[in-house]
Write a protein that holds these residues in place. Structure first.
Motif, PDB file in Angstrom:
ATOM      1  N   ALA A 191      -9.860 -14.092 -48.769  1.00  0.00           N
ATOM      2  CA  ALA A 191      -9.284 -13.726 -47.479  1.00  0.00           C
ATOM      3  C   ALA A 191      -8.092 -12.805 -47.658  1.00  0.00           C
ATOM      4  O   ALA A 191      -7.895 -11.862 -46.877  1.00  0.00           O
ATOM      5  CB  ALA A 191      -8.869 -14.990 -46.720  1.00  0.00           C
ATOM      6  N   ASN A 192      -7.304 -13.046 -48.702  1.00  0.00           N
ATOM      7  CA  ASN A 192      -6.109 -12.224 -48.874  1.00  0.00           C
ATOM      8  C   ASN A 192      -6.396 -10.892 -49.551  1.00  0.00           C
ATOM      9  O   ASN A 192      -5.571  -9.985 -49.500  1.00  0.00           O
ATOM     10  CB  ASN A 192      -5.047 -13.000 -49.661  1.00  0.00           C
ATOM     11  CG  ASN A 192      -3.719 -12.965 -48.950  1.00  0.00           C
ATOM     12  OD1 ASN A 192      -3.677 -12.949 -47.728  1.00  0.00           O
ATOM     13  ND2 ASN A 192      -2.638 -12.952 -49.686  1.00  0.00           N
ATOM     14  N   LEU A 193      -7.522 -10.748 -50.213  1.00  0.00           N
ATOM     15  CA  LEU A 193      -7.928  -9.423 -50.676  1.00  0.00           C
ATOM     16  C   LEU A 193      -8.519  -8.625 -49.521  1.00  0.00           C
ATOM     17  O   LEU A 193      -8.328  -7.411 -49.427  1.00  0.00           O
ATOM     18  CB  LEU A 193      -8.930  -9.546 -51.822  1.00  0.00           C
ATOM     19  CG  LEU A 193      -8.361  -9.961 -53.181  1.00  0.00           C
ATOM     20  CD1 LEU A 193      -9.479 -10.110 -54.203  1.00  0.00           C
ATOM     21  CD2 LEU A 193      -7.324  -8.956 -53.679  1.00  0.00           C
ATOM     22  N   ILE A 194      -9.224  -9.301 -48.630  1.00  0.00           N
ATOM     23  CA  ILE A 194      -9.792  -8.630 -47.458  1.00  0.00           C
ATOM     24  C   ILE A 194      -8.695  -8.014 -46.602  1.00  0.00           C
ATOM     25  O   ILE A 194      -8.862  -6.928 -46.038  1.00  0.00           O
ATOM     26  CB  ILE A 194     -10.641  -9.630 -46.635  1.00  0.00           C
ATOM     27  CG1 ILE A 194     -11.903 -10.002 -47.411  1.00  0.00           C
ATOM     28  CG2 ILE A 194     -11.022  -9.045 -45.276  1.00  0.00           C
ATOM     29  CD1 ILE A 194     -12.715 -11.109 -46.769  1.00  0.00           C
ATOM     30  N   ILE A 195      -7.538  -8.682 -46.525  1.00  0.00           N
ATOM     31  CA  ILE A 195      -6.473  -8.197 -45.665  1.00  0.00           C
ATOM     32  C   ILE A 195      -5.877  -6.886 -46.167  1.00  0.00           C
ATOM     33  O   ILE A 195      -5.193  -6.179 -45.423  1.00  0.00           O
ATOM     34  CB  ILE A 195      -5.373  -9.271 -45.514  1.00  0.00           C
ATOM     35  CG1 ILE A 195      -4.624  -9.076 -44.195  1.00  0.00           C
ATOM     36  CG2 ILE A 195      -4.405  -9.247 -46.682  1.00  0.00           C
ATOM     37  CD1 ILE A 195      -3.650 -10.182 -43.888  1.00  0.00           C
ATOM     38  N   THR A 196      -6.127  -6.541 -47.442  1.00  0.00           N
ATOM     39  CA  THR A 196      -5.679  -5.240 -47.943  1.00  0.00           C
ATOM     40  C   THR A 196      -6.652  -4.123 -47.561  1.00  0.00           C
ATOM     41  O   THR A 196      -6.363  -2.949 -47.784  1.00  0.00           O
ATOM     42  CB  THR A 196      -5.515  -5.266 -49.479  1.00  0.00           C
ATOM     43  OG1 THR A 196      -6.799  -5.443 -50.097  1.00  0.00           O
ATOM     44  CG2 THR A 196      -4.591  -6.382 -49.906  1.00  0.00           C
TER      45      THR A 196
END
Length: 511
Positions: free
Chosen positions: A132-137
């Motif tokens: 999820a936190n890689l997607i936010i980039t």
């Protein structure tokens, strides 16, 4: 500039300086007015010291930059707080429902159904957090975060229809999967906008909103138990999930329209061009200009860094203290005494949140002021160690046991402290910073699953005597205190010195 200086400057320019008129002698009529216009006396040393400690902006911040920070606090920080409030409201509602008639109505008995609901939720969290936190980039935060909030809130709504434990398990997994984007994602976006000296206070406020969500869940369930029991042919605990969904809808809409994304991609309608440029400069001035990109080098940049290991260990030790479950265990303790009514059982544990609120704000201000997290973690860890010693002994007066349960609320400040620490330590590498924040959450959630199931099985609550739950958690409290108080600071100092030496060697090689 004084009058002689004006005359000299004018002479150099080949001009005649105008004759200065003699100052008028003040009359009795306007002497009071002149007294009013005298500059205010300088603040006394004690007052100046207080102002240096308790300020919201750094000294010397311009009016324009203060306006920029105000807008960020109003829109970005407010959405972050509201989203986290909903997250913890939804995380804690099962405990309040369980203690308010759900276990009896569905015939759960003395099993570990509540522990398994927590476990499946945690599994969803650890599966989703890093991705999820890689997607936010890649996907803009103002779309990604409200999307996840909407989806998990729909699953929360479906909880009101559950009739069996496996139905709860499936929905709790789905809720945890999409909720996994909330904490690391919001923490990452705060790190994109705020300076190091501003970050701990904002992170503390953000996490405090989650504490308020925990508290509000108790108050809401107590109110529903008194006013909604039997309405629509449903128990009050089922209404809790419906109301939680209703509260989430406006927050998701607010995020879509008001989240500013990141300084280098923002199109926020409330920021002018100067403010957007200044927002980028503020971060770049601290050496946190976005660098790196989403490619194969991200694996090397992450797993050869010290940050991913230091903060993952720290967050894992924090979860193994089971601090985030203390309010739940306090609720079960109150129920086991048979001295309290159901509204009291829902309301009294919210005092843990009050302690959490005060300690988070205080530690956020102190760590921002001294510029270090280690000493603050050490101080809070010492208090937490005392609390767990009392819970391990257990055979103490009821009042002392109640007091240490409430004082365990100090545990929560480790979350914003570690988040701010990781944000600044990772610098401008956006992918590494995002992954570290997500990965530490995933691993922390993974290691606590067997520990919470074995050592803190709900059937053994609240003493956990057979499983030695409090004693084993005490070991991790001590380890957390030592690791954050001494281990990370020493590792960070060594790593930064090594980078400096490497840079100097590289510079000499070029010469």
């Amino acid at each position: 500039m004084s009058a002689p200086q004006v005359e000299m400057a004018a002479a150099k320019a080949g001009e005649v300086a105008p004759i200065q008129a003699a100052p008028a002698v003040p009359s009795e009529r306007n002497s009071a007015q002149l007294d009013d216009e005298k500059p205010a006396p300088a603040p006394q040393p004690a007052e100046a010291g207080i102002r240096r400690w308790f300020h919201w902006h750094e000294p010397g911040t311009s009016a324009e930059e203060k306006r920029l920070i105000f807008k960020l606090d109003w829109f970005l920080l407010s959405y972050s707080c509201l989203c986290f409030f909903i997250k913890w409201l939804d995380s804690n509602n099962v405990t309040n429902a369980y203690a308010s008639g759900m276990a009896e109505e569905l015939g759960f008995g003395a099993g570990n159904e509540l522990s398994w609901m927590n476990t499946y939720f945690t599994i969803g969290n650890l599966v989703g957090a890093s991705f999820a936190n890689l997607i936010i980039t890649v996907i803009r935060p103002r779309f990604w975060l409200p999307f996840c909030l909407t989806v998990w809130s729909i699953f929360v709504l479906f909880l009101y229809k559950c009739q069996t434990a496996p139905q709860f398990y499936a929905l709790r997994f789905c809720i945890g999967l999409f909720e996994s984007a909330a904490w690391p994602g919001i923490t990452w976006t705060l790190g994109c906008w705020y300076r190091k000296s501003e970050l701990s206070r904002r992170s503390a406020l953000f996490v405090v909103s989650g504490v308020l969500g925990q508290m509000f869940s108790g108050y809401l369930q107590a109110a529903l138990y008194s006013g909604m029991e039997g309405k629509g042919g449903m128990s009050a605990w089922r209404w809790l999930f419906i109301f939680d969904f209703i509260l989430a809808v406006p927050v998701a809409i607010y995020g879509i329209f008001c989240h500013p994304d990141t300084p280098h991609s923002t199109g926020a309608w409330y920021l002018n061009e100067w403010e957007r440029q200044r927002a980028r400069e503020r971060i770049e001035e601290e050496g946190r200009k976005p660098v790196g990109k989403m490619d194969l080098t991200v694996i090397r940049r992450i797993f050869l860094s010290w940050q991913v290991y230091a903060f993952t260990i720290a967050y894992s030790l924090w979860t193994l203290t089971v601090g985030s479950y203390v309010m739940q265990y306090f609720t079960l303790y109150l129920k086991s005494t048979k001295w309290y009514t159901i509204p009291q059982i829902n309301n009294i544990p919210t005092s843990i949140g009050a302690v959490n609120f005060v300690v988070m704000l205080a530690t956020g201000f102190v760590s921002d002021k001294i510029g270090r997290r280690g000493p603050v973690c050490l101080a809070v860890g010492a208090l937490l160690t005392f609390n767990y010693i009392v819970l391990t002994v257990w055979n103490v007066p009821h009042g002392l046991r109640m007091a240490v349960f409430i004082l365990c609320g100090c545990y929560g400040c480790f979350t914003p402290l570690l988040a701010g620490w990781a944000n600044e330590a990772c610098g401008g590498d956006q992918q590494k910073r995002a992954f570290v924040l997500g990965f530490m959450t995933s691993v922390g959630g993974a290691v606590v699953i067997p520990f919470q199931q074995i050592q803190f099985a709900s059937s053994q609550a609240p003493r956990f005597a057979k499983t030695h739950g409090w004693a084993s958690a005490l070991v991790f409290v001590i380890a957390l205190t030592l690791w954050t108080g001494f281990g990370i600071p020493l590792w960070q100092k060594w790593a930064e010195k090594r980078v400096q030496v490497d840079d100097e060697d590289e510079e000499r090689a070029r010469d």
